[in-house]
Every structure is written in C-alpha cells, then in structure tokens.
Scaffold this motif. Structure first.
Motif, PDB file in Angstrom:
ATOM      1  N   LYS A 307      -7.355   0.993   0.104  1.00 33.23           N
ATOM      2  CA  LYS A 307      -7.191   0.786   1.542  1.00 33.23           C
ATOM      3  C   LYS A 307      -7.604  -0.646   1.885  1.00 33.23           C
ATOM      4  O   LYS A 307      -8.720  -1.051   1.598  1.00 33.23           O
ATOM      5  CB  LYS A 307      -8.040   1.787   2.325  1.00 33.23           C
ATOM      6  CG  LYS A 307      -7.835   1.726   3.836  1.00 33.23           C
ATOM      7  CD  LYS A 307      -8.635   2.812   4.529  1.00 33.23           C
ATOM      8  CE  LYS A 307      -8.425   2.761   6.047  1.00 33.23           C
ATOM      9  NZ  LYS A 307      -9.215   3.823   6.737  1.00 33.23           N
ATOM     10  N   VAL A 308      -6.690  -1.403   2.516  1.00 32.92           N
ATOM     11  CA  VAL A 308      -6.945  -2.801   2.882  1.00 32.92           C
ATOM     12  C   VAL A 308      -7.122  -2.883   4.389  1.00 32.92           C
ATOM     13  O   VAL A 308      -6.295  -2.378   5.152  1.00 32.92           O
ATOM     14  CB  VAL A 308      -5.788  -3.718   2.437  1.00 32.92           C
ATOM     15  CG1 VAL A 308      -6.103  -5.174   2.764  1.00 32.92           C
ATOM     16  CG2 VAL A 308      -5.516  -3.556   0.947  1.00 32.92           C
ATOM     17  N   TRP A 309      -8.192  -3.528   4.803  1.00 31.87           N
ATOM     18  CA  TRP A 309      -8.468  -3.652   6.244  1.00 31.87           C
ATOM     19  C   TRP A 309      -7.360  -4.460   6.943  1.00 31.87           C
ATOM     20  O   TRP A 309      -6.735  -4.014   7.883  1.00 31.87           O
ATOM     21  CB  TRP A 309      -9.836  -4.307   6.462  1.00 31.87           C
ATOM     22  CG  TRP A 309     -10.136  -4.686   7.894  1.00 31.87           C
ATOM     23  CD1 TRP A 309      -9.982  -3.904   8.996  1.00 31.87           C
ATOM     24  CD2 TRP A 309     -10.609  -5.957   8.358  1.00 31.87           C
ATOM     25  NE1 TRP A 309     -10.337  -4.600  10.127  1.00 31.87           N
ATOM     26  CE2 TRP A 309     -10.731  -5.873   9.764  1.00 31.87           C
ATOM     27  CE3 TRP A 309     -10.960  -7.147   7.722  1.00 31.87           C
ATOM     28  CZ2 TRP A 309     -11.179  -6.936  10.550  1.00 31.87           C
ATOM     29  CZ3 TRP A 309     -11.408  -8.199   8.492  1.00 31.87           C
ATOM     30  CH2 TRP A 309     -11.515  -8.096   9.890  1.00 31.87           C
ATOM     31  N   LYS A 310      -7.090  -5.663   6.483  1.00 33.34           N
ATOM     32  CA  LYS A 310      -6.063  -6.523   7.063  1.00 33.34           C
ATOM     33  C   LYS A 310      -5.054  -6.867   5.968  1.00 33.34           C
ATOM     34  O   LYS A 310      -5.251  -7.820   5.199  1.00 33.34           O
ATOM     35  CB  LYS A 310      -6.669  -7.813   7.619  1.00 33.34           C
ATOM     36  CG  LYS A 310      -7.618  -7.626   8.794  1.00 33.34           C
ATOM     37  CD  LYS A 310      -6.842  -7.312  10.076  1.00 33.34           C
ATOM     38  CE  LYS A 310      -7.778  -7.272  11.271  1.00 33.34           C
ATOM     39  NZ  LYS A 310      -7.046  -6.970  12.528  1.00 33.34           N
ATOM     40  N   PRO A 311      -3.976  -6.093   5.818  1.00 33.18           N
ATOM     41  CA  PRO A 311      -3.016  -6.329   4.731  1.00 33.18           C
ATOM     42  C   PRO A 311      -2.425  -7.732   4.770  1.00 33.18           C
ATOM     43  O   PRO A 311      -2.170  -8.285   5.834  1.00 33.18           O
ATOM     44  CB  PRO A 311      -1.941  -5.269   4.970  1.00 33.18           C
ATOM     45  CG  PRO A 311      -2.622  -4.208   5.780  1.00 33.18           C
ATOM     46  CD  PRO A 311      -3.620  -4.932   6.638  1.00 33.18           C
ATOM     47  N   HIS A 312      -2.292  -8.340   3.592  1.00 37.26           N
ATOM     48  CA  HIS A 312      -1.557  -9.591   3.377  1.00 37.26           C
ATOM     49  C   HIS A 312      -2.226 -10.830   3.948  1.00 37.26           C
ATOM     50  O   HIS A 312      -1.581 -11.875   4.054  1.00 37.26           O
ATOM     51  CB  HIS A 312      -0.131  -9.484   3.945  1.00 37.26           C
ATOM     52  CG  HIS A 312       0.590  -8.234   3.555  1.00 37.26           C
ATOM     53  ND1 HIS A 312       0.818  -7.894   2.243  1.00 37.26           N
ATOM     54  CD2 HIS A 312       1.119  -7.222   4.324  1.00 37.26           C
ATOM     55  CE1 HIS A 312       1.464  -6.738   2.189  1.00 37.26           C
ATOM     56  NE2 HIS A 312       1.641  -6.304   3.433  1.00 37.26           N
TER      57      HIS A 312
END
Length: 936
Positions: A307-312
């Motif tokens: 799970k990524v907080w702020k993708p990219h």
C-alpha cells in the motif's frame, strides 16, 4: 565423577580498567573467584562486551598455573565452541547484536582460587555529536572489591563529558538516543569520582558491598555509561601518526543541511500487532515533525499486499502533507504475511522515478528506511534473489537503511541489503523501547551535511588505506580512515577532501607535518600507558601488574591496532557484499589473517584455551610433561634461557631418555626443507634478559655482556643503513623478577624490526605471535605455522612456534628465536632472541650493539696481582682496556653452553659510547647517530 558443590564460587574482586586513546578503547577485566569448599566447584566467568568490540586476550590462573588463550581460524562447516556467544534467541544469528557475552567455565579445585583476565578493544563511534562508552557491571552477586577505572586521553580537548545513571535492561550500547531519554542533568551513580583536565579525564566507580546492595542485591548493577565529545577545529580534521601508521578523524561542522528524499517502508504484517505497531506509529509521528522544508517523502506499508500513501510521487514537506501523512500512519492495520521483495521493489521504483523527474534536486540525499519484524513469507522468499532484485532496483542511486525488531528477523538479509546499498542496519530487541530507538536511528541519518565524500592522500606515501569513499556524511557522526605510511622519512603528508554540499562542491587540502604529529601522538600515548600500568589490579600482584603493563604496550601501537581493527571490520563487510565465491573467499582470508595477527576474536576465528583437570578428591591433576619434537624448539615453550652465574641454569623440560637435537641443528633442517639450504648461526646474539654474546672468530674469543634497559626502549642492534641499507632494532618489554633474584625487573625483546633500504625500502617486523613482511606486497604470517615466502630482496622462513629466519639479498641472514610459554610463570613473557646468521653483506662500518663487533679483533691480557688484589683479566678492544671475568652462558634456547668473558656495568668501555647512544626513537628509526668513544 567427582562431587560438585552446589554453592557457586565467591567473587573476591572484579576490577575493570579502560583506557580510551583518541577514541580507541582498551579494556582489561580482572576477576578473582574463591572456592571456599573442599569439593571442586565450577566457576563461570561471564562478561558482556559491546557488539562492535573484539576480544584480544583471555587468560586463566587456576591453582597457580597460567592458561593462556590462543586465537585460531574457524574450520569450515564445523561448529566449534568459542568463549564468546551472542546474546540471541535460538534462530538466525545476527551479525550485529546489541551486546555479546563472553563466557568461560572451569572447575576450581577445593579451597582454591581462580583468576580470569579478559581484554577487549573497540573504536568508539560518534553518533548525534557524542561518543558513548558502556561497561557492563553484572557480576551476579555482591562483590567485596568492585572497581571500574576509565581514563580518556585525547589529542583534542575533551568536551560535554557526562556520566549517566546506571542503565538497566537490554538497551543498546552504541547510541544514547536509542535508549529512553535521561533527565536533563543526569546524576552519576554514587560513588563516582570524575577528575577532568583538558585532554585527560579519569572516572572511577568503586562501590563497597553496602553501596552495591542499595542499588541491587542481585549483582545486576547495569551499564555504566560515559558520553563525551572532543573539540573540533574547522578544517580537514584530526590526523595522528604513530609507528608508521596514521589515523584520520573527519567530522566537519557548521555546514548547511542537504535536503533529503526519503521513503519509509513499514511492515504491517500480523506479527506487528500490539506493542510493535503502536511504538512504530509513535516514532513515525515524531519523525514527521522533524522533516525539514526542502525534504520530500512518502510512506509504503506492506504485508501480503503493498500500500502506497502517495502513488508515483514524493511530496514536499508542507503542513497539509504532514497532516495527511499522520492520517495514513494512524490507519495502518496489521494483517497477513511479509512480502519483503515486493515492498523493496515498490519503494525503489517510487524513489528512482522521482529522482529521474524535474523536481529532484541534483545534490539531495536519497534513502529508503525499511522496517520489519519478520522473515519473508510471501512472494520471493529466497534471500539471494531478494538481494539481487534490490540491487537491480536501486541502481546505486540511493541508500537503504534497515531496521529489524525482535527475534524472528533475518538479520543477515537486512545487513546485506543495507551494506550492498550504502546504508546500515540496526537491531531493536523484542523488549526494548522501539519508539525511542526508531526515533534515535532516524536522528542519526536525518541531517545529511555532505554527499559523495572522497578523501585522498599522497599516492606514493600511503598504502592499505581503509574506506576513504563515503556516500553520505550525517550531522553528529564521524568518518575514520586509517592507513600505513610507506615513506617513513617523509616530512609532509598531503591530504585532500572533496565532497558535495547541497548545490556546492567542496575541496579542502592541507599538508600534515608528520614528525610533529608523531611527537604529539607519542605524548598522549605516554600519558595513557602510564595510567594503564599504574592501575593494574590487584596491588602487589606481579602478574596483574604485568597485564597492565602489557595492555599499555599494546596501547603504544594503538594507531596500528586501530588500523587492524578497521581493516577486519571492512573485510567482514566486504565478505557480505561479495557477489562471487572467489571474491568472498579472498575477503575471508584477508580478514582472518588480520584477526590472527592482532589476536582478535572475530566471526572468522575461535578462541581456544586449555582447561585444568580436577581430580576426584578436588585437587588439580599434575601438569603434563611436554617433550620437544623434531622441527620445533626444544625449550622456549616452557623455559627461559638462563645465565649459570645468576642461579641454576633453566633447562628444557624433557622426559627422561627423550632425544632432542640442538636448536641450531633444528633450524638448519627446517631451512633445508623449506629454502633448500641451511643457515649457519653464529653465537653473536641478544637473547633472554637480554644477554648479549659476541663471537670473535679471528681472536678465538667469545665476549658477553648484559644491557639493563627500560621497558619501551628501542635498541639499535645492527646499524648499517648508509652502506648495506640494513637496520635492526629491538623493542624491550618488562616483567617482574623471579623470587630471590637480585634484580627488580627483567626486560626482553618483544618486537624486532629489520628495515632494508635497497634496492627498495621494505621491512620485516617480528613478534612472538606474527611476522609482518612488507616488501612488494604486505603479508601478515602467524608464527604458529611453518611457511617460507619471498618478497623482493627479502625472504622469510618460519618454523612454527620455533624460529624465524630472515635473509636479505642472499648474503645477510638473521635468525629470531620464538620464546613462547604455554603456562607462563608470573615473571615470564613471550619474547624473542636475535642471532646473526650470515653477516658477509654487512659493511665494515656497521654499528649497533652487536654490529660494531662484526669485523673487530680483540685481545686478552692478564694483569698481575698487586698488593691484596688478585690477578685479573682485561680485554683489549679498540685501544680500550675492559675488565672482564669468566662466565658461562646458555644460548640457542638453553640447548648449548658457551664460555665467555663477561664485561660488567652495562658493557661500559666495551661498547662505543654509552647506553643512551643506542636508543632509537621508534622501531623504524634508521638514523645514524654519532657514537662517543671510551678511553682509559
């Protein structure tokens, strides 16, 4: 079986003495146990040492016998018992636990006493602007005489000295901020005494039994913690020089902070449930407050899924982003397994993508902070594959810092992952305050000041330099580089430091005056060794006073030992980073050789010590009789060569009827086997206390004399630097005199150095434990093995535990006898004997205590009786008349007796000049000094 008493032995005394010379710490532990009962009892000596320290010596004295340890290489794929065990749960061994426990057991005969002596060494690491030295005080019982003495000696002024309250629990010994916070003004434990001067500080802690009981009745007092820093000047750092080696401490200050790009990768698998995830969240909330404007960051959580907080993207530090990050952290929930590989791939891809975009600062510092409490259980689970995938994803563009929590972590995987990607690993114990330790670890790496640091030295003046390229420098830390000086006569050492700071390139250069730095370093070492020798325990014990003196002798070479310490650490790290088995084996061999040379107990070595045998009636079994074997010295393992007129001659310890050849013949046989030719040894020698023997073949006379030197003095034995290019120097160590001796102390040669200046400068340094050959290549050879090597004009043949033959250019040879003791008496020391084998290549201008007689002729005259005086003999040497008496000497390890004419009074009138004319400033001193003349 013999009956064992349930009651454990009583610890009469526990004395710990540490001397810290320029951040390199030598610690000696003395523990005396008494078995008050008639039955034999098992004594357990157990002492916690810092994880980064190396044990350098262990000795037991039981029933009046000495049992000396030996460091040996570990056998491959064979699990062997060692004295040192890791403080760990059953599971994967950690390469860096917080502490290690040295433990040794031995049966103590009834109504008898045992003494355990342990020494270890460590380089203090600077973290958060301070050094921390920790001593474990956990004797497990109240002790009648408990004392701790710590002496700090530094080239720079000592600042910010703190002695903290005793620290209990399993808190880390390496970073004070990783432990729970202490009061603003912590009070040292009573009765601590601190005596602080500018460059020297002494701290003592000697609680009596009542004072110990007020702290605890269990004997588990805790850790005695000292923190301090040193004053730093702006510039290129502190460089110290000693005996052909240098150490460079570099910790620049007052630099602007470099912005950082950081991705936090946090384990949220089911095993993190409860205290672990709560403390992790607390630490992350605090870390968010410390992010600076200009930093960019992101969070990734992983279990089965990623799970990524702020993708990219990485986001800048703004109030809105900080608030949203706190929400993400607050909602982290634990579930599922542990997918380490996908987590690292995602974090690396995220950071790599950001760095290739337009928003990334070209001189910012980028890093991943990875935290887990378990092993990989989902996705890729093979460590080798995970490491390979991580290397490919990182592409050497940023660093990875790893943190493990608890006992079920693959710490080897985490350490390799960090080392292969310019980071470091930190362990957090299961019962530790993870929140404080996480925050402390972040504080260490949260303020980068420099990146891409390169430290260079004059290319043809140094070699074997330890790590001198650093990816990042963080505020409050320190870079330490050590190396060897190849040109010891050079006046200056040019030092250049290049680095990046934010958008600037920094270049600093200076020329270091080597001789001036050597004098300064020697002055501080003298202050430290004086404190070491004076503080040996217990008072009046010759053996333990000798330990203090021996520890001081080790400290006199602290720069070289620091170099060896760092080189072993570097070799172990390189072993973990190795990509091929051949590369790995090369690093293992190099680190093993250095560990043996400096007697370090490391992951590649074992410590072996003979234990006493106790009989059924509680008494000790008699000592075994050792008979010599072919190819080994006949006596030096047990006895000193003696002087007949000083008392009973000391003879080899032999079984009745055993056959032994003389050492002279043994050496010849060994040389024929190894070098295809034998070496003839003359009687001209310096051996034992030291006793000098000079053979004059043309005059058919042999002359002998004694030199009563001082411990630490370096004597010129052969000085022919200007002509043949050969110099031989010998260093003295001290020992108590035997009972009933007319002498107050004895001195022996502990080190002999042969310096050769033609056709190219090289040297050989011999001690009873190792031979360092520095010609075309540097080789460190252990003295317990039989080997022959050549390097340029030098060749060395070692007959294990017996002798070393050094040949220079084919027409000069010296033989050095190895006198080693398996169970030494208090007045015995491992030492060397020096014999001239072949001197044809030495010039007629050769000098030195032995060299001056090589081409001389002498005569003997009888003076008639006058009045009440008896007839006497005089020796005619260089127009001087020297009174002499007949004497008998034992040479070649006591295997031969030689009649000689003895010159008294420190060879007055026999040698040119005075004793002081033969003192060298250091072991590699080749300077020719004017020698006075003695005339009637």
């Amino acid at each position: 079986m013999f009956p064992l008493q349930e009651t454990k032995p009583h610890i009469q005394e526990l004395s710990i003495k540490t001397t810290i010379i320029s951040r390199y710490a030598f610690t000696a532990v003395y523990c005396a146990m008494l078995n008050r009962h008639s039955a034999a009892t098992e004594g357990v000596f157990q002492f916690q040492i810092p994880a980064d320290a190396y044990v350098s010596n262990f000795t037991m004295i039981i029933g009046g016998r000495v049992y000396q340890s030996e460091v040996r290489p570990k056998e491959k794929r064979v699990k062997q018992e060692s004295g040192r065990s890791r403080n760990k749960a059953s599971g994967d061994a950690s390469p860096e636990p917080e502490v290690e426990v040295f433990k040794m057991t031995a049966y103590i005969p009834g109504r008898n006493r045992a003494v355990f002596l342990l020494t270890y060494e460590e380089l203090l690491q600077r973290r958060l602007g301070r050094y921390e030295h920790v001593t474990s005080l956990r004797p497990m019982q109240l002790v009648s005489r408990l004392s701790l003495d710590v002496t700090i000696v530094d080239h720079s002024a000592i600042t910010d000295l703190q002695v903290l309250p005793l620290r209990n629990g399993r808190s880390t010994s390496s970073s004070g901020s990783n432990a729970p916070k202490t009061p603003a003004k912590p009070e040292p434990p009573f009765p601590t005494v601190v005596n602080k001067q500018k460059n020297v500080c002494k701290i003592t802690f000697s609680p009596n039994i009542v004072q110990q009981a007020k702290i605890t009745t269990s004997g588990l007092l805790g850790d005695f913690v000292i923190r301090y820093d040193v004053q730093r000047d702006m510039g290129i750092g502190d460089i110290q020089v000693l005996n052909g080696h240098f150490v460079h401490y570099f910790a620049p200050k007052d630099l602007p902070v470099v912005p950082k790009n950081v991705v936090f990768v946090i384990d949220t698998s089911a095993s993190m449930l409860g205290t672990k995830i709560r403390q992790t969240k607390d630490a992350l909330f605090t870390i968010l407050k410390d992010l600076r404007p200009g930093d960019h960051f992101n969070f990734i959580s992983f279990s089965n899924k990623i799970k990524v907080w702020k993708p990219h993207e990485l986001v800048p530090v703004t109030p809105l982003n900080i608030r949203d990050a706190k929400k993400f952290i607050f909602t982290l929930a634990t579930t599922g397994g542990t997918n380490i590989d996908d987590a690292m791939q995602t974090g690396s891809s995220l950071l790599r993508h950001y760095l290739s975009g337009p928003d990334a600062s070209p001189n910012s510092v980028s890093l991943i902070i990875f935290l887990t409490d378990g092993r990989p259980t989902v996705g890729e689970v093979q460590s080798t594959a995970i490491l390979g995938n991580t290397r490919s994803a990182v592409e050497e563009k940023f660093c990875i810092f790893t943190i493990g929590i608890g006992n079920d972590v693959d710490y080897r995987l985490l350490e390799r992952m960090a080392l292969e990607n310019c980071g470091m690993m930190r362990r957090i114990n299961e019962d530790a305050d993870a929140s404080a330790m996480l925050k402390g670890f972040y504080d260490e790496i949260g303020t980068p000041l420099l990146s891409d640091i390169r430290i260079n030295y004059t290319e043809d003046s140094v070699q074997y330099v330890t790590q001198h390229l650093f990816t990042n420098y963080f505020n409050g830390s320190e870079m330490v580089i050590a190396g060897k000086l190849t040109n010891k006569s050079a006046e200056l050492l040019h030092v250049q430091v290049t680095a990046s700071n934010n958008d600037k390139s920094i270049i600093m250069e200076t020329d270091v005056p080597l001789k001036h730095r050597q004098i300064e370093t020697e002055r501080h070492v003298k202050a430290a060794t004086t404190a070491m020798a004076a503080g040996a325990k217990p008072p009046g014990s010759g053996f333990t006073q000798g330990v203090g003196a021996a520890l001081g002798s080790v400290a006199e070479d602290f720069v070289e030992r620091l170099w060896g310490f760092l080189s072993v650490k570097e070799g172990l790290r390189s072993r973990l980073r190795s990509q091929t088995s051949r590369e790995r084996e090369g690093h293992i061999q190099q680190a093993t050789n250095l560990s043996l040379a400096y007697h370090f107990l490391t992951p590649l070595t074992n410590l072996v010590v003979e234990k006493p045998e106790v009989l059924a009636d509680g008494t000790m079994a008699p000592a075994p009789t050792v008979s010599p074997v072919a190819g080994e010295a006949a006596s030096p393992a047990n006895e000193l060569p003696g002087d007949i007129e000083d008392g009973n001659p000391q003879r080899p310890n032999r079984k009745p009827g055993s056959q032994t050849s003389s050492l002279r013949n043994t050496i010849g046989k060994a040389e024929r086997r190894l070098a295809k030719k034998s070496v003839t040894i003359s009687k001209t020698s310096a051996d034992g206390d030291p006793h000098f023997v000079v053979e004059f073949p043309l005059s058919k006379l042999t002359v002998c004399f004694n030199i009563n030197g001082e411990p630490g003095h370096v004597l010129r034995l052969v000085s022919d630097h200007k002509y043949s290019g050969v110099t031989v120097n010998g260093k003295l160590i001290g020992a108590p005199a035997p009972p009933g001796s007319h002498k107050q102390q004895r001195t022996y040669f502990s080190t002999i150095t042969i310096v050769v200046d033609r056709p190219k400068r090289a040297y050989i340094e011999v001690t009873p434990k190792k031979v360092i050959l520095d010609g075309r290549d540097r080789m460190v050879l252990p003295c317990h093995s039989t080997v022959a090597v050549e390097s340029g004009a030098l060749s060395v043949s070692i007959v294990g535990k017996s002798n070393v033959t050094v040949t220079v250019g084919g027409n000069i040879s010296f033989v050095i006898l190895l006198h080693q003791y398996k169970n030494p008496a208090p007045y015995q020391r491992d030492h060397l004997g020096f014999y001239i084998g072949h001197s044809k290549g030495l010039s007629h201008n050769c000098h030195g205590l032995l060299g001056q007689f090589l081409y001389e002729e002498v005569g003997l005259a009888q003076l008639p009786a006058q009045g009440d005086t008896k007839p006497s003999s005089v020796l005619k040497v260089k127009d001087r008349s020297v009174p002499v008496v007949q004497k008998s000497r034992r040479i070649y390890s006591g295997t031969q007796s030689v009649d000689c004419w003895f010159a008294r009074n420190n060879a007055a009138k026999l040698i040119d000049g005075q004793y002081e004319d033969y003192l060298a400033s250091h072991m590699f001193d080749t300077g020719d000094r004017p020698h006075g003349t003695n005339r009637m």
